[in-house]
Design an enzyme around this catalytic site. Structure first.
Site, PDB file in Angstrom:
ATOM      1  N   HIS A  62       9.600  -8.409   9.153  1.00 21.49           N
ATOM      2  CA  HIS A  62       9.618  -8.085  10.585  1.00 21.49           C
ATOM      3  C   HIS A  62      10.369  -6.779  10.847  1.00 21.49           C
ATOM      4  O   HIS A  62      11.327  -6.424  10.154  1.00 21.49           O
ATOM      5  CB  HIS A  62      10.329  -9.193  11.366  1.00 21.49           C
ATOM      6  CG  HIS A  62       9.717 -10.540  11.163  1.00 21.49           C
ATOM      7  ND1 HIS A  62      10.413 -11.709  11.350  1.00 21.49           N
ATOM      8  CD2 HIS A  62       8.486 -10.915  10.758  1.00 21.49           C
ATOM      9  CE1 HIS A  62       9.631 -12.736  11.090  1.00 21.49           C
ATOM     10  NE2 HIS A  62       8.451 -12.290  10.736  1.00 21.49           N
ATOM     11  N   LYS A  71      20.220  -4.029  10.502  1.00 22.35           N
ATOM     12  CA  LYS A  71      20.664  -5.419  10.287  1.00 22.35           C
ATOM     13  C   LYS A  71      21.653  -5.475   9.135  1.00 22.35           C
ATOM     14  O   LYS A  71      21.419  -4.920   8.062  1.00 22.35           O
ATOM     15  CB  LYS A  71      19.455  -6.309   9.973  1.00 22.35           C
ATOM     16  CG  LYS A  71      18.465  -6.404  11.118  1.00 22.35           C
ATOM     17  CD  LYS A  71      17.127  -6.979  10.692  1.00 22.35           C
ATOM     18  CE  LYS A  71      16.128  -6.869  11.826  1.00 22.35           C
ATOM     19  NZ  LYS A  71      14.750  -7.156  11.395  1.00 22.35           N
ATOM     20  N   TYR A 131      23.222 -12.703  10.658  1.00 19.76           N
ATOM     21  CA  TYR A 131      23.121 -11.247  10.641  1.00 19.76           C
ATOM     22  C   TYR A 131      23.414 -10.627  11.984  1.00 19.76           C
ATOM     23  O   TYR A 131      23.215 -11.240  13.023  1.00 19.76           O
ATOM     24  CB  TYR A 131      21.761 -10.783  10.129  1.00 19.76           C
ATOM     25  CG  TYR A 131      20.542 -11.315  10.823  1.00 19.76           C
ATOM     26  CD1 TYR A 131      20.145 -12.641  10.670  1.00 19.76           C
ATOM     27  CD2 TYR A 131      19.746 -10.482  11.596  1.00 19.76           C
ATOM     28  CE1 TYR A 131      19.007 -13.130  11.288  1.00 19.76           C
ATOM     29  CE2 TYR A 131      18.599 -10.960  12.205  1.00 19.76           C
ATOM     30  CZ  TYR A 131      18.238 -12.279  12.042  1.00 19.76           C
ATOM     31  OH  TYR A 131      17.093 -12.752  12.657  1.00 19.76           O
ATOM     32  N   ASP A 169       3.825 -15.189  10.651  1.00 25.07           N
ATOM     33  CA  ASP A 169       3.990 -14.563   9.330  1.00 25.07           C
ATOM     34  C   ASP A 169       2.788 -14.814   8.427  1.00 25.07           C
ATOM     35  O   ASP A 169       2.595 -14.118   7.436  1.00 25.07           O
ATOM     36  CB  ASP A 169       5.279 -15.063   8.683  1.00 25.07           C
ATOM     37  CG  ASP A 169       6.509 -14.533   9.421  1.00 25.07           C
ATOM     38  OD1 ASP A 169       7.620 -15.044   9.172  1.00 25.07           O
ATOM     39  OD2 ASP A 169       6.349 -13.615  10.258  1.00 25.07           O
TER      40      ASP A 169
END
Ligand SMILES: Cc1cn([C@H]2C[C@H](O)[C@@H](COP(=O)(O)OP(=O)(O)O[C@H]3O[C@H](C)C(=O)[C@H](O)[C@H]3O)O2)c(=O)[nH]c1=O
Length: 181
Positions: A62, A71, A131, A169
């Protein structure tokens, strides 16, 4: 904090110093000054995320085409194989991927800058994945690249694992057709 280079210069593996004693351990999972001094980046995080996944779950790949998110990812329970793909067309590592095993035991962290697609495969029975992101979640800008894209040829450690994917996904965009930075 140990910084380890990866095959993509902008993606770093960070390993914080763990202070263990008879009670357990302590570590600084994030320190703005340490992070900025080590990476030479002036970065502010605006969001903390936490996902829990069972073995075999693969989340990704993504990225947000606008409001791209840097991230800083880590695992607080279990073990994952984490992957970053360079989506920056002018980058010398465009279309290349790098991966690392992140574990709660080792507390390894992956710094994935804005401009990269990101995903991970859970290798333990369960994994808690935490994260920080440098911009806010913007679903309208979210794009998904196929985790098994032949051109990317990501070497996911799938021995004996059938990946569990979200509907989104399962329909990732082929890399060749994906929007880039
Ligand atoms: C990412 C995100 C999701 N959500 C909501 C939207 C859905 O209702 C639910 C699950 O979302 P999604 O299936 O997109 O979650 P992941 O598959 O873990 O997505 C993440 O997976 C890969 C590994 C990434 O790098 C991204 O951070 C992110 O895309 O959480 C939010 O409310 N805020 C958020 O920041």
């Amino acid at each position: 904090m140990l910084v380890t280079e990866t095959n993509i210069p902008d993606v770093k593996l960070l390993t914080p110093k763990k202070f263990g004693d008879e009670r357990g351990f302590f570590l600084e999972s994030y320190n703005k000054k340490t992070f900025q001094d080590l990476l030479g980046l002036d970065i502010d995080f605006v969001q903390d995320n936490h996902s829990r996944s069972a073995k075999g779950v693969l989340r990704g790949l993504h990225y947000q085409i606008k409001q791209p998110q840097g991230k800083l990812v880590r695992v607080t329970a279990g073990k994952v194989f984490d992957v970053a793909v360079d989506m920056r067309r002018d980058s010398p590592t465009y279309g290349q991927w790098t991966g690392a095993v992140l574990t709660a035991e080792g507390q390894e962290q992956f710094w994935v800058p804005a401009g990269f697609a990101h995903g991970f495969l859970v290798l333990s029975d369960s994994a808690d994945f935490l994260y920080k992101t440098t911009d806010y979640y913007a679903p309208k800008y979210e794009r998904t690249v196929a985790w098994d894209d032949a051109d990317l040829a990501i070497d996911w450690p799938l021995e004996g694992i059938t990946p569990v994917l979200s509907a989104k996904d399962q329909q990732g965009t082929p890399f060749k057709l994906a929007e880039t930075f």
